[in-house]
Design a protein around this motif. Structure first.
Motif, PDB file in Angstrom:
ATOM      1  N   LYS A  43      -7.870   5.095  -0.262  1.00  0.00           N
ATOM      2  CA  LYS A  43      -7.987   5.889  -1.492  1.00  0.00           C
ATOM      3  C   LYS A  43      -6.690   6.592  -1.850  1.00  0.00           C
ATOM      4  O   LYS A  43      -6.573   7.183  -2.914  1.00  0.00           O
ATOM      5  CB  LYS A  43      -9.084   6.940  -1.328  1.00  0.00           C
ATOM      6  N   GLY A  44      -5.751   6.622  -0.919  1.00  0.00           N
ATOM      7  CA  GLY A  44      -4.469   7.269  -1.211  1.00  0.00           C
ATOM      8  C   GLY A  44      -3.989   8.166  -0.089  1.00  0.00           C
ATOM      9  O   GLY A  44      -4.267   7.901   1.089  1.00  0.00           O
ATOM     10  N   LEU A  45      -3.296   9.221  -0.469  1.00  0.00           N
ATOM     11  CA  LEU A  45      -2.788  10.185   0.504  1.00  0.00           C
ATOM     12  C   LEU A  45      -3.929  10.937   1.173  1.00  0.00           C
ATOM     13  O   LEU A  45      -4.989  11.122   0.566  1.00  0.00           O
ATOM     14  CB  LEU A  45      -1.944  11.249  -0.204  1.00  0.00           C
ATOM     15  N   ARG A  47       9.727  13.629  -5.958  1.00  0.00           N
ATOM     16  CA  ARG A  47       9.080  14.438  -6.978  1.00  0.00           C
ATOM     17  C   ARG A  47       8.518  15.717  -6.355  1.00  0.00           C
ATOM     18  O   ARG A  47       8.423  15.819  -5.126  1.00  0.00           O
ATOM     19  CB  ARG A  47       7.990  13.605  -7.672  1.00  0.00           C
ATOM     20  N   PRO A  48       8.181  16.703  -7.166  1.00  0.00           N
ATOM     21  CA  PRO A  48       7.755  17.992  -6.601  1.00  0.00           C
ATOM     22  C   PRO A  48       6.660  17.863  -5.535  1.00  0.00           C
ATOM     23  O   PRO A  48       6.633  18.626  -4.575  1.00  0.00           O
ATOM     24  CB  PRO A  48       7.244  18.763  -7.831  1.00  0.00           C
ATOM     25  N   TYR A  49       5.789  16.865  -5.702  1.00  0.00           N
ATOM     26  CA  TYR A  49       4.667  16.776  -4.769  1.00  0.00           C
ATOM     27  C   TYR A  49       5.107  16.460  -3.335  1.00  0.00           C
ATOM     28  O   TYR A  49       4.458  16.882  -2.380  1.00  0.00           O
ATOM     29  CB  TYR A  49       3.650  15.737  -5.257  1.00  0.00           C
ATOM     30  N   GLU A  66       2.350  10.419  -7.185  1.00  0.00           N
ATOM     31  CA  GLU A  66       3.456  11.185  -7.771  1.00  0.00           C
ATOM     32  C   GLU A  66       4.311  11.895  -6.731  1.00  0.00           C
ATOM     33  O   GLU A  66       4.875  12.950  -6.988  1.00  0.00           O
ATOM     34  CB  GLU A  66       2.943  12.165  -8.833  1.00  0.00           C
ATOM     35  N   MET A  67       4.350  11.319  -5.527  1.00  0.00           N
ATOM     36  CA  MET A  67       5.258  11.841  -4.508  1.00  0.00           C
ATOM     37  C   MET A  67       6.680  11.361  -4.761  1.00  0.00           C
ATOM     38  O   MET A  67       7.638  12.063  -4.507  1.00  0.00           O
ATOM     39  CB  MET A  67       4.843  11.324  -3.128  1.00  0.00           C
ATOM     40  N   LEU A  68       6.777  10.123  -5.237  1.00  0.00           N
ATOM     41  CA  LEU A  68       8.075   9.457  -5.237  1.00  0.00           C
ATOM     42  C   LEU A  68       8.195   8.528  -6.426  1.00  0.00           C
ATOM     43  O   LEU A  68       7.206   7.994  -6.914  1.00  0.00           O
ATOM     44  CB  LEU A  68       8.186   8.639  -3.936  1.00  0.00           C
ATOM     45  N   TRP A  75       0.830  -1.204   0.000  1.00  0.00           N
ATOM     46  CA  TRP A  75       0.000   0.000   0.000  1.00  0.00           C
ATOM     47  C   TRP A  75       0.868   1.259   0.000  1.00  0.00           C
ATOM     48  O   TRP A  75       0.658   2.177  -0.790  1.00  0.00           O
ATOM     49  CB  TRP A  75      -0.916  -0.018   1.227  1.00  0.00           C
ATOM     50  N   TYR A  76       1.871   1.266   0.875  1.00  0.00           N
ATOM     51  CA  TYR A  76       2.754   2.433   1.018  1.00  0.00           C
ATOM     52  C   TYR A  76       3.439   2.748  -0.313  1.00  0.00           C
ATOM     53  O   TYR A  76       3.468   3.896  -0.768  1.00  0.00           O
ATOM     54  CB  TYR A  76       3.770   2.126   2.113  1.00  0.00           C
ATOM     55  N   GLN A  77       3.944   1.718  -0.933  1.00  0.00           N
ATOM     56  CA  GLN A  77       4.630   1.892  -2.214  1.00  0.00           C
ATOM     57  C   GLN A  77       3.677   2.448  -3.283  1.00  0.00           C
ATOM     58  O   GLN A  77       4.015   3.373  -4.008  1.00  0.00           O
ATOM     59  CB  GLN A  77       5.215   0.555  -2.657  1.00  0.00           C
TER      60      GLN A  77
END
Lengths: 551, 551
Positions: free
Chosen positions: B323-325, B75-77, B61-63, B52-54
């Motif tokens: 759902k994500g972040l 990444r910029p985010y 688009e964080m990493l 999930w973390y990955q």
């Protein structure tokens, strides 16, 4: 007692006072000299420039030499200049839609070698990590000398549609180029701080426009912040970025050595890297237009651009003098220093307190008005010592406050850039100081520009070329734009018999490199294609090119 | 036509409309699910946390994963979160008189090895540069794993008088620790970004005070910016910084795994490094008092403190959901996204334009009010797709604007953190949205704190220790403060038969480490010295200690 006697007595008293004052000033000046001889600059800028540069940087506490060769410590006093540059530039590129990112400092051999011209340019200077703890790495990793090959495999992954364009990232980081040439603080170091911007565009026009926008920001960093004029132009094919399409540059000029310095570069990489790393998008004009038919793939157009801490070295070299640094107000972490003066052992405690209170009051008022101000109330140093201390650090303005100034409701202000002394009423001090700081900034730029402009000499016959260089000038010549001719110019303008001397001694005898084709081409007596000849080789000239001995 | 019929017709129309709406919503939901299945999170947080973390990090688009193992692309985010942390923390330490500086990334072997305990702690992870271009270096250089030994030889040179104290510098840089354990983005990486502060003081009291001030700022970064509660305390001798006197820490808690995480440390180094590197000043109490007699030399007291991009990993792990972040508003680069809704093929061009104009108007108004806002006007995606897109990225608030909202002069606002939906009049939208962002921030913190508080369990007998760990909790126990006992606890709380499994599977069976002696010791049923026994070994307890399985 006649009125005449009285007058005479008054005169005598005045004379005595004057003598006393002169004596005191002489003593202070002596103390200052003594202080300077311990902490100050002992090498003249025009006599031993390299020695002077080293002294100014270390004694002003900008920089410290480090026990790994080619690496230096940026102390807060210089790092702060870098922060000012960061603040200015980051705000500008954020407006342009550029986002900050961070890519690893390590790059695998496989990726590094992907673009051939590029790696040829960098590989002799690449530092390799081969061991971790006591284990050898299976596969050595390189430390980035720049991040094109680090980033672009991922651009290929992230950029899928023309809707993802323009794609613009930047990072503030350090890179490593293990040069074996003589290192010089800020100018040529094995690790240095910079920003590197990397962008991708749908069309060459967009890429071209950005290249120039960024270059113009670099020129602004120098002119508006560091008070140093730049020449903007395009590099020759020989001097362009390895693997790129063309390189634009801002070129500075160091009057003391008469050498030019490449001060920031903005490259259009063309489609060379996008081809190597397969960074493609579907042509928006064909996408979805013919069902079933595959959309045409387009290679993106890429730019990269970088500005480094070399900025700081250029600023120091251009403005510094025999007393030390001269800081442009806009990047000075202290813009005004206030020194209490005219206090002797005979001054009453009350008068002393009044002066010190006034110093503190002015400090507060100026700070409140947004002027970076420091009151130097140290009681173990004389005013003369303090003057030398802050002059060494290049503080743009010194305010002196003494008992007499208090009476007259004024202060004495001394400019660091030209030594000019004036009295300013305390009434509207904040505004007057702010205006004076602007004046100092503008005057510093104007002076540097005058010197630089005078050093750009249009040369129309080869016999004048080397004498012009030897006269510490740069040569603007009609040029054929051929690499063979460029090599030839370098060869012909060098004195080969002095090559064993250390580089700094050798400077006057170095061969000239092409600096740039200035965007601003002379309009007087311009190039007539097919008619005007190259000054160096006699072939047809294509445009004016600036040549010079260079860092 | 009777009035009844009319009523019925109206009802029918209403019913039809309702059905239509439901149908549309179902369709949108389906589209959203379809969208999600392509771009969204397909792994449940509570089922496969590592997977999930990955997914969350990469799909938001964080990493990006990188081809050198243990290194990742920010990444910029995610980099933007780091910038927010930098802005906050740099302002605070500037107020404290700390100045930014930059020391080289390379350190010679000789200097690195100067402090024995310190290098023992780091040497297995040090990366070595042994080659440049194709030449082997005469003397390999290490890449800093931290900068104590890089900086302190120069502290010895610069700090001469007690007047130079306190001496406080900080740098924002990257360090390299070539760990061979399983890497994890943000949490354990071979290169990571951090700040490292290094200070020197005349007295232990001053040093102690600063250690706590900095720790409290670290706690604030987590609580105020990232909405994550921290426990502040002191590390055990075994867990303290190699070569230091004592280490204070902020410890976080990851509910899904029940593991603690060291989230930032502020060390008092004592006089150990100042002794090794000879950083001394003259005792101000003896200086100049007895002429001829040498002033007494004092070793300075030193601190170092660091906070890394681990912050970002902790934030993601604590707040993210299926759902994500879920981004805390204070560090979100987009706080509000506006999506036009309720537009169908039947909507007139005029109505569509009206809705889109309103979306743009609201975007402008919110931006002007200082709210980071984005209008999503992409015409190639459905609202459902857009909802999923922005939910994945954790945008705190979504504003929906449809034709009906326009009529009612309202918008629909949906909170990311709890899914709550409400209608807000457009009249005073800016203020309402700002307040709601504050509420979201506070609620996120309160929720995380509640969960964390519930997971700290006071354990008074050993039989309860491992079951408490297995229940994903941390154990607060009366403890004897002995390293032997600490080793024993780790041993006794691990299940040794599962050691071959990958670390993440193994987590539930890891041995417990001491996390910290919380500054906040329980007041209810407190330790009675000489009476209360250590829960683990039965010796006399000295204080409460927090233990847990840990990252």
């Amino acid at each position: 007692m006649t009125s005449e006697t009285v007058t005479k007595d008054k005169k005598e008293v005045k004379k005595e006072k004057k003598e006393k004052k002169e004596k005191k000033e002489a003593k202070e000046a002596q103390a200052a000299v003594k202080g300077a001889s311990e902490m100050g600059i002992s090498i003249r800028k025009d006599v031993d420039f390299a020695g002077w540069y080293q002294q100014v940087l270390t004694k002003s506490e900008m920089l410290e030499y480090y026990d790994v060769s080619g690496c230096y410590i940026l102390r807060p006093y210089s790092y702060n200049v870098w922060k000012e540059i960061q603040n200015f530039f980051d705000a500008k590129i954020t407006e342009m839609g550029v986002e900050d990112t961070y890519f690893p400092m390590f790059v695998s051999n496989k990726v590094l070698e992907k673009e051939k011209d590029h790696i040829e340019g960098f590989s002799p200077e690449v530092a390799w990590v081969t061991r971790a703890g006591s284990s050898d790495l299976e596969e050595p990793v390189a430390i980035r000398p720049t991040s094109e090959t680090v980033m672009y495999p991922y651009f290929a992954k992230w950029i899928r549609s023309y809707r993802d364009l323009p794609f613009k990232v930047n990072q503030w980081n350090s890179v490593v180029r293990w040069e074996f040439k003589h290192p010089q603080p800020f100018l040529r170091t094995r690790e240095f701080l910079w920003q590197e911007g990397h962008t991708a565009h749908l069309t060459k026009e967009e890429a071209d426009t950005e290249v120039r926008e960024i270059l113009s920001l670099y020129a602004q960093v120098y002119s508006d912040l560091l008070a140093v004029p730049m020449i903007q132009g395009v590099k020759s094919d020989k001097e362009k970025f390895a693997g790129g399409l063309y390189t634009t540059t801002v070129e500075g000029y160091i009057p003391t050595t008469g050498r030019a310095i490449q001060a920031g570069t903005s490259h259009c990489l063309g489609q060379n890297f996008s081809k190597m790393f397969n960074i493609v998008v579907e042509d928006p004009d064909t996408t979805g237009k013919a069902d079933g038919e595959a959309a045409k793939k387009l290679l993106v157009w890429q730019n990269s651009w970088g500005l480094s801490t070399r900025t700081i070295g250029v600023m120091v070299m251009v403005h510094g003098d025999d007393k030390g640094l001269v800081m442009p107000p806009r990047v000075a972490s202290i813009q005004v220093v206030i020194v209490p003066c005219g206090l002797t052992v005979k001054t009453s405690q009350e008068d002393r307190r009044k002066v010190e209170d006034e110093v503190v009051r002015i400090e507060k008022a100026l700070k409140k008005a947004g002027v970076k101000t420091k009151a130097d109330l140290r009681d173990n140093y004389s005013p003369g010592f303090k003057f030398a201390h802050w002059e060494l650090r290049g503080i743009p303005l010194r305010i002196e406050v003494g008992p007499k100034d208090l009476q007259k409701e004024q202060v004495v202000v001394v400019r660091r850039d030209n030594g000019e002394k004036s009295s300013i009423p305390t009434k509207d001090l904040e505004n007057d100081i702010k205006n004076l700081l602007d004046t100092v900034q503008n005057d510093m730029y104007a002076r540097a520009k005058k010197v630089r402009d005078d050093a750009i000499v249009r040369v129309d016959k080869w016999e004048d070329f080397v004498p012009t260089l030897n006269n510490k000038c740069l040569c603007l010549i009609p040029w054929c734009d051929r690499t063979e001719c460029e090599d030839d110019i370098k060869e012909k303008s060098a004195r080969r018999d002095q090559q064993d001397e250390p580089e700094d001694e050798r400077a006057p005898s170095m061969g000239a490199k092409s600096l740039c084709m200035p965007f601003d081409q002379p309009t007087e007596n311009p190039i007539v294609l097919g008619e005007t000849k190259c000054v160096a080789c006699g072939e047809n000239a294509k445009h004016f090119m600036l040549f010079g001995r260079s860092y």
